[in-house]
Design a protein around this motif. Structure first.
Motif, mmCIF file in Angstrom:
data_model
loop_
_atom_site.group_PDB
_atom_site.id
_atom_site.type_symbol
_atom_site.label_atom_id
_atom_site.label_comp_id
_atom_site.label_asym_id
_atom_site.label_seq_id
_atom_site.Cartn_x
_atom_site.Cartn_y
_atom_site.Cartn_z
ATOM 1 N N ARG A 178 0.824 -1.213 0.000
ATOM 2 C CA ARG A 178 0.000 0.000 0.000
ATOM 3 C C ARG A 178 0.864 1.272 0.000
ATOM 4 O O ARG A 178 1.872 1.339 0.705
ATOM 5 C CB ARG A 178 -0.882 -0.022 1.254
ATOM 6 N N CYS A 179 0.468 2.250 -0.774
ATOM 7 C CA CYS A 179 1.199 3.522 -0.828
ATOM 8 C C CYS A 179 1.070 4.249 0.516
ATOM 9 O O CYS A 179 -0.037 4.444 1.017
ATOM 10 C CB CYS A 179 0.644 4.403 -1.943
ATOM 11 N N PRO A 180 2.200 4.663 1.120
ATOM 12 C CA PRO A 180 2.129 5.331 2.425
ATOM 13 C C PRO A 180 1.596 6.765 2.328
ATOM 14 O O PRO A 180 1.282 7.376 3.340
ATOM 15 C CB PRO A 180 3.587 5.332 2.897
ATOM 16 N N TYR A 181 1.488 7.288 1.117
ATOM 17 C CA TYR A 181 1.042 8.683 0.960
ATOM 18 C C TYR A 181 -0.465 8.774 0.725
ATOM 19 O O TYR A 181 -1.149 9.539 1.380
ATOM 20 C CB TYR A 181 1.788 9.349 -0.202
ATOM 21 N N CYS A 182 -0.968 7.968 -0.248
ATOM 22 C CA CYS A 182 -2.385 8.108 -0.609
ATOM 23 C C CYS A 182 -3.199 6.860 -0.253
ATOM 24 O O CYS A 182 -4.418 6.884 -0.359
ATOM 25 C CB CYS A 182 -2.525 8.415 -2.097
ATOM 26 N N GLY A 183 -2.527 5.781 0.162
ATOM 27 C CA GLY A 183 -3.255 4.587 0.576
ATOM 28 C C GLY A 183 -3.632 3.652 -0.574
ATOM 29 O O GLY A 183 -4.217 2.593 -0.346
ATOM 30 N N VAL A 201 7.015 2.755 -6.651
ATOM 31 C CA VAL A 201 6.345 4.000 -7.029
ATOM 32 C C VAL A 201 4.839 3.748 -7.083
ATOM 33 O O VAL A 201 4.396 2.661 -7.453
ATOM 34 C CB VAL A 201 6.906 4.558 -8.369
ATOM 35 N N CYS A 202 4.086 4.741 -6.641
ATOM 36 C CA CYS A 202 2.627 4.634 -6.638
ATOM 37 C C CYS A 202 2.088 5.130 -7.972
ATOM 38 O O CYS A 202 2.417 6.226 -8.417
ATOM 39 C CB CYS A 202 2.064 5.471 -5.489
ATOM 40 N N ALA A 203 1.256 4.301 -8.606
ATOM 41 C CA ALA A 203 0.714 4.665 -9.921
ATOM 42 C C ALA A 203 -0.371 5.733 -9.787
ATOM 43 O O ALA A 203 -0.712 6.403 -10.759
ATOM 44 C CB ALA A 203 0.148 3.430 -10.611
ATOM 45 N N ASP A 204 -0.934 5.897 -8.589
ATOM 46 C CA ASP A 204 -2.027 6.864 -8.415
ATOM 47 C C ASP A 204 -1.551 8.260 -8.025
ATOM 48 O O ASP A 204 -2.069 9.247 -8.525
ATOM 49 C CB ASP A 204 -3.022 6.339 -7.369
ATOM 50 N N CYS A 205 -0.558 8.351 -7.120
ATOM 51 C CA CYS A 205 -0.126 9.693 -6.692
ATOM 52 C C CYS A 205 1.323 9.986 -7.075
ATOM 53 O O CYS A 205 1.809 11.095 -6.864
ATOM 54 C CB CYS A 205 -0.320 9.877 -5.181
ATOM 55 N N GLY A 206 2.026 9.003 -7.604
ATOM 56 C CA GLY A 206 3.421 9.228 -8.003
ATOM 57 C C GLY A 206 4.402 9.173 -6.853
ATOM 58 O O GLY A 206 5.604 9.381 -7.048
HETATM 59 ZN ZN LIG Z 1 0.009 6.978 -3.668
#
Ligand SMILES: [Zn+2]
Length: 168
Positions: A2-7, A30-35
């Motif tokens: 899970r992305c620690p920034y946007c979940g 790398v998160c595909a949703d928030c970068g």
């Molecule tokens: Zn994210």
């Protein structure tokens, strides 16, 4: 992961690389949703450990927490980060090899003190003074006395002031 920034769970591994001693794999993601970019570490875990605190409270053993308290004790000390990493891994292996899933917090404290004593006197005194929760300055002096003779020429970086000692 899970992305620690946007979940978001829509994250990808960009790069995987073993550490120099091949005990850890570091993955850059790398998160595909928030970068957002973040790093995870993969290590062998032989056993699921639970720490039993002084008043019987139980919590899962956390290597990062152990690393943080060791790093606080070693703050500004001239010790190679790789040696610190190896020391912490060594402590974790010793805990895992004790054959118990439940480990008293005192046991961890004792192993950390042993390891720091071998690594750096100043860090040892810092850790021990917090861990043993000295009530009297006398205890602290006794500990410094125990270390006398093994001290190098790094007095200027010693924490606080040395207790007044008898003059010759
Ligand atoms: Zn994210």
């Amino acid at each position: 992961m899970r992305c620690p920034y946007c979940g978001s769970t829509n994250t990808q591994v960009k790069d995987s690389r073993p550490s120099e001693d091949h005990t850890t794999i570091r993955r850059r993601r790398v998160c595909a949703d928030c970068g957002g970019r973040f790093t995870t570490f993969e290590r062998v875990q032989l056993r699921e450990l639970t720490v039993i605190k002084r008043h019987g409270r139980r919590m899962p053993f956390d290597r990062d927490k152990l690393m943080r308290s060791v790093q606080i004790a070693l703050r500004k000390r001239p010790v190679d980060p790789e040696r610190i990493e190896r020391m912490v891994s060594g402590i974790v292996r010793r805990l895992e090899n004790m054959g118990e899933n439940d480990i008293k917090s005192e046991t961890i404290g004792r192993l950390v003190m042993e390891a720091l004593k071998a690594l750096d006197d100043v860090a040892y005194v810092r850790f021990a003074s917090v861990y043993k929760n000295f009530r009297e300055a006398k205890d602290f002096e006794a500990l410094l006395g125990e270390l006398a003779g093994t001290e190098g020429d790094d007095e200027e970086t010693a924490p606080g002031k040395a207790p007044a000692s008898a003059e010759d």
